[in-house]
Motif scaffolding. Sequence first.
Motif, PDB file in Angstrom:
ATOM      1  N   ILE A 161      70.506  41.723 -29.446  1.00  7.41           N
ATOM      2  CA  ILE A 161      69.325  41.184 -30.142  1.00  7.41           C
ATOM      3  C   ILE A 161      68.474  40.358 -29.172  1.00  7.41           C
ATOM      4  O   ILE A 161      67.257  40.530 -29.072  1.00  7.41           O
ATOM      5  N   VAL A 162      69.151  39.485 -28.431  1.00  2.00           N
ATOM      6  CA  VAL A 162      68.408  38.577 -27.535  1.00  2.00           C
ATOM      7  C   VAL A 162      67.719  39.384 -26.429  1.00  2.00           C
ATOM      8  O   VAL A 162      66.535  39.176 -26.144  1.00  2.00           O
ATOM      9  N   GLU A 163      68.456  40.344 -25.856  1.00  3.82           N
ATOM     10  CA  GLU A 163      67.875  41.159 -24.772  1.00  3.82           C
ATOM     11  C   GLU A 163      66.653  41.947 -25.244  1.00  3.82           C
ATOM     12  O   GLU A 163      65.777  42.271 -24.456  1.00  3.82           O
ATOM     13  N   HIS A 164      66.599  42.261 -26.526  1.00  2.00           N
ATOM     14  CA  HIS A 164      65.529  43.133 -27.042  1.00  2.00           C
ATOM     15  C   HIS A 164      64.199  42.390 -27.192  1.00  2.00           C
ATOM     16  O   HIS A 164      63.150  43.019 -27.389  1.00  2.00           O
ATOM     17  N   GLY A 165      64.262  41.081 -27.097  1.00  2.73           N
ATOM     18  CA  GLY A 165      63.019  40.296 -27.129  1.00  2.73           C
ATOM     19  C   GLY A 165      62.214  40.527 -28.391  1.00  2.73           C
ATOM     20  O   GLY A 165      62.747  40.468 -29.492  1.00  2.73           O
TER      21      GLY A 165
END
Length: 413
Positions: free
Chosen positions: A322-326
Amino acid sequence: MRKILIVGAGQSGLQLALGLQAQGYDVTLMSNRTADEIRSGRVMSTQCMFHTALQHERDLQINFWESQAPKIQGLGVSVAGPESQRVVDWVGKLDGYAQSVDQRLKMAGWMETFAQRGGQLVIHGAAVSDLDYFARTYDLVLVSAGKGELVSMFGRDASRSPYSEPQRALAVAYVHGLGPRPEHPDYDAVRCNLVPGVGELFIMPTLTLSGRADILFWEGVPGGPLDVFQGVKDPAEHLSLTLELMEKFTPWEYARATKVELTDANGTLAGRYAPTVRNPVGRLPGGGLVLGVADVVVANDPITGQGSNSASKCAAAYLESIVEHGDRPFDEEWMRTAFDRYWETAQHVTKWTNAMLGVPPEHVLNLIGAAGQLQPVADRFANGFNDPSDFENFFFDPEKTSAYLASVGGTAA
Ligand SMILES: Cc1cc2nc3c(=O)[nH]c(=O)nc-3n(C[C@H](O)[C@H](O)[C@H](O)COP(=O)(O)OP(=O)(O)OC[C@H]3O[C@@H](n4cnc5c(N)ncnc54)[C@H](O)[C@@H]3O)c2cc1C
């Protein structure tokens, strides 16, 4: 700020909610029970978690019970012979300790922490129609509702689900007053007692509402002599059945259980379910998509004690995805990629757990027997509970088992 809805406040939903909250996401958590209802409700699991899964909690600084919970430093296996004697008996040392914190204590505490930190907690048993609406108002909806009715939104993946029926009848009792293990009383260990053709008895220390306790957990082959708990409503009767079966099949464990008492009137649990892997993406009637988490998408039998571990690993993997997907949309492709990342670890758990439910082949019996003579084998087997991918190297393939045993000075026979 991205808005995320998490439905279901168990190991995976709460861990993910607290992790996302700490990263500044606007998180709503929907639970069908309040913290008090969970705390004063029935036990749900034996929830023994090994090092890697516990580390995910430490990374989020939500390991609130670590100093109070017993530190489980070993994992022992006994096999019962035809006269109910112990024909195999060993203990492997864990590289990092395991712990079990009663989910009533942990989930209630985490839920209160989530609310205290400003999270939106909605007490409501979500239905598919609710999710249809919410999928339009949130950037992402995650379903972490365990083995409840919402799983019907996620199709069964037959290619990854070899069983369509429950493989064990489960019966759990939380007790005070169990005596120490006879063999290594200087440290805590999980005890796995295998009764061939009949089932398994697991015993492990836990931290429950009334402090340190032990869990007696029978897994019975359906229709066999251990499959007697269904319909038993009286907790005292559940405990006496547990003890009667221990006296008959595992007398070495019964010998230290003669003075036990239930921790509380909700300290027993009985049930069964079919191990199932599901399609990770649920399509709602209105066209919206939701992503399944942990038991919703991969529910293994608890014979290997992996579900909470997997829930922690799933929550950690999804948090990263989730975090990596921005700020990009959480579309179907992203959902499938996030699940595939989790499946990298979950596939090993599923393969090993399903293998343990079947009749063990000769090379596995040899391996378990050899661990009684060769401490490195016992240690490696025990640490496989932390990282089941290692079983690929020495468990499934008879040739790899022989090669491994030879490398540590043992024989295949
Ligand atoms: C007898 C037994 C022993 C076990 N022992 C172990 C063990 O030793 N080690 C281990 O790692 N695992 C063990 N497990 C497995 C482990 O408990 C589960 O795999 C783990 O709890 C799954 O976490 P989860 O977050 O997916 O779901 P859960 O922990 O089941 O949480 C789901 C939550 O969602 C809520 N919910 C359900 N439906 C709705 C709805 N419609 N709306 C809102 N909320 C909803 C539920 O009330 C629950 O609070 C055991 C399981 C059993 C049954």
